[in-house]
Design an enzyme around this catalytic site. Structure first.
Site, PDB file in Angstrom:
ATOM      1  CD1 TRP A 107      -2.449  -2.079   1.578  1.00 18.45           C
ATOM      2  CD2 TRP A 107      -3.058  -0.929  -0.251  1.00 18.45           C
ATOM      3  NE1 TRP A 107      -3.514  -2.740   0.989  1.00 18.45           N
ATOM      4  CE2 TRP A 107      -3.898  -2.056  -0.132  1.00 18.45           C
ATOM      5  CE3 TRP A 107      -3.249  -0.077  -1.337  1.00 18.45           C
ATOM      6  CZ2 TRP A 107      -4.914  -2.344  -1.047  1.00 18.45           C
ATOM      7  CZ3 TRP A 107      -4.256  -0.350  -2.248  1.00 18.45           C
ATOM      8  CH2 TRP A 107      -5.073  -1.473  -2.097  1.00 18.45           C
ATOM      9  CG  ASP A 177      -3.203   4.350   4.235  1.00 18.86           C
ATOM     10  OD1 ASP A 177      -4.219   4.143   4.939  1.00 18.86           O
ATOM     11  OD2 ASP A 177      -2.982   3.765   3.152  1.00 18.86           O
ATOM     12  CE  LYS A 201      -8.558  -3.086   3.642  1.00 14.59           C
ATOM     13  NZ  LYS A 201      -7.489  -2.222   3.157  1.00 14.59           N
TER      14      LYS A 201
HETATM   15  C1  LIG Z   1      -6.940  -1.581   1.723  1.00 16.49           C
HETATM   16  C2  LIG Z   1      -5.957  -0.468   1.861  1.00 16.49           C
HETATM   17  C3  LIG Z   1      -5.908   0.608   0.932  1.00 16.49           C
HETATM   18  C4  LIG Z   1      -6.813   0.688  -0.281  1.00 16.49           C
HETATM   19  O1  LIG Z   1      -7.969   1.332   0.066  1.00 16.49           O
HETATM   20  P1  LIG Z   1      -9.184   1.644  -0.940  1.00 16.49           P
HETATM   21  O2  LIG Z   1     -10.229   2.158   0.005  1.00 16.49           O
HETATM   22  O3  LIG Z   1      -9.555   0.361  -1.602  1.00 16.49           O
HETATM   23  O4  LIG Z   1      -8.735   2.685  -1.874  1.00 16.49           O
HETATM   24  C5  LIG Z   1      -4.988   1.606   1.166  1.00 16.49           C
HETATM   25  N1  LIG Z   1      -4.174   1.593   2.237  1.00 16.49           N
HETATM   26  C6  LIG Z   1      -4.198   0.595   3.140  1.00 16.49           C
HETATM   27  C7  LIG Z   1      -3.269   0.603   4.304  1.00 16.49           C
HETATM   28  C8  LIG Z   1      -5.090  -0.465   2.979  1.00 16.49           C
HETATM   29  O5  LIG Z   1      -5.126  -1.462   3.874  1.00 16.49           O
END
Ligand SMILES: *Cc1c(COP(=O)(O)O)cnc(C)c1O
Length: 366
Positions: A107, A177, A201
């Site tokens: 990511w 993030d 998540k």
């Molecule tokens: C799943 C994930 C993403 C992707 O997110 P989307 O909402 O599908 O754009 C980005 N960063 C992390 C850390 C993730 O676990």
């Protein structure tokens, strides 16, 4: 034998499991929100009821994180992936400075690509040569005090790596993030300038992304950013600039309410999550010839536990048997393979215990 339902045994990496009490309340609301009498799917986002939902979701988040008014809370769309672009549009475009990124897994690698369209990016550490199995020591990184900002991913969902200490310099804007470990432990939100976490998540269904941003940062927005990609637009419109995902935001309000009322806050949530992860890692570690952990011990994630088996055939057999016993979501990310058990907040200690029992039984057969 346990008496857990298929939802209880959902170890998916995302969209992840949600608390049973939240699913029940969401089910009711799909037919009719009790205090309104209409389905949540058909209530106007401009209604008083939804204004209350937005207000509660923000209030709960502020309470859980002890977040001061210096930081705004926004509910946006486009997932974490859109934030990969919105962050550098705000903070890098036209700044003449360099943005510093950690490249620690799938990511964070994705997050760098759109940043490079907006300006100069310096990767302070790249875990790819090491197969993304380890994280750097935050204190030994070559940070620049003049950087536009510092960006990292707190929990690499795919590889199962998590920072357990805070990287970055306090004098440089810290951007994170937190999509896959947001609200799984307490942390000092004041040390961050921008945090983003999509819901799917750990805090709700896909469709909404929580952004926490230091208000002062928005004063540096460059000219020419389209309104929908400008954080100020959403701040001024109180997250209803255009039609928001009403249902997803409602579920975020329910999940944060559950965290406060049923769990008792993030400190308790973290204790439960530690216990769950400790139990499953102990099981992995007790069969070192069968269960081969992917992540370096010091940086093991408490949310996503990744391991391999000695052969693809055994992995297939593991997944097949697990499925036949009601477990789901254990297949590793498509980019990596192997096994991944995601122990998000809503995964109960009983479900983890059941998975441990299954893994012990599987080990004894092989
Ligand atoms: C799943 C994930 C993403 C992707 O997110 P989307 O909402 O599908 O754009 C980005 N960063 C992390 C850390 C993730 O676990």
């Amino acid at each position: 034998m346990h008496e857990l339902s298929a939802n209880d045994l959902n170890f998916s990496g995302g969209p992840g499991a949600l608390p049973a009490a939240v699913l029940a309340a969401a089910q009711t609301a799909i037919l009719a929100v009790p205090e309104v009498g209409l389905s949540v799917l058909g209530i106007s986002h401009r209604s008083d009821w939804f204004a209350g939902v937005l207000e509660e979701a923000e209030r709960n988040l502020r309470h859980l994180l002890d977040l001061p008014d210096s930081h705004a809370v926004l509910f946006l769309q486009g997932g974490a992936t859109l934030q990969f672009s919105m962050v550098p549009m705000l903070m890098l475009r036209g700044s003449g400075k360099v943005a510093e990124y950690l490249r620690t897994g799938y990511w964070s690698a994705q997050s760098i690509v759109p940043a490079e369209l907006e300006g100069e990016v310096r990767v302070l550490w790249d875990g790819e040569p090491g197969g993304f199995s380890d994280l750097p020591d935050p204190d030994s990184l070559p940070y620049s005090p003049d950087a536009a900002y510092f960006h990292y991913v707190s929990n690499e969902t795919v590889e199962g790596l998590q920072f357990h200490t805070l990287p970055g310099l306090d004098q440089v804007a810290r951007v994170c993030d937190m999509s896959s470990d947001f609200l799984s432990y307490p942390f000092n939100a004041k040390r961050f300038d921008l945090i983003y976490a999509h819901a799917q998540k750990n805090l709700g269904p896909a469709g909404v992304t929580v952004v926490i941003v230091r208000r002062a940062l928005l004063e540096q927005t460059p000219a020419g950013v389209p309104p929908i990609l400008d954080y100020r637009t959403h701040l001024h419109a109180r997250s209803i600039y255009n039609t928001p995902p009403v249902f997803a935001i409602y579920v975020v309000a329910l999940v944060t309410r559950w965290l406060i009322d049923d769990i008792g806050g993030l400190k308790h949530m973290a204790e439960i999550n530690h216990r769950k992860a400790r139990a499953l890692y102990a099981m992995i570690d007790s069969y070192p010839e069968l269960y081969l952990p992917c992540a370096a011990r010091a940086h093991r994630s408490r949310m996503n536990l990744t391991f391999r088996l000695p052969s693809p055939a055994l992995e297939t057999e593991f997944l097949r048997r697990a499925a036949s016993e009601g477990f789901s979501g254990l297949q590793g990310h498509r980019s990596l393979g192997g096994i991944r058990a995601s122990l998000y907040n809503a995964v109960t200690p009983e479900a983890v215990e059941a998975l441990c029992e299954f893994m012990e039984e599987f080990a004894n057969r092989h």
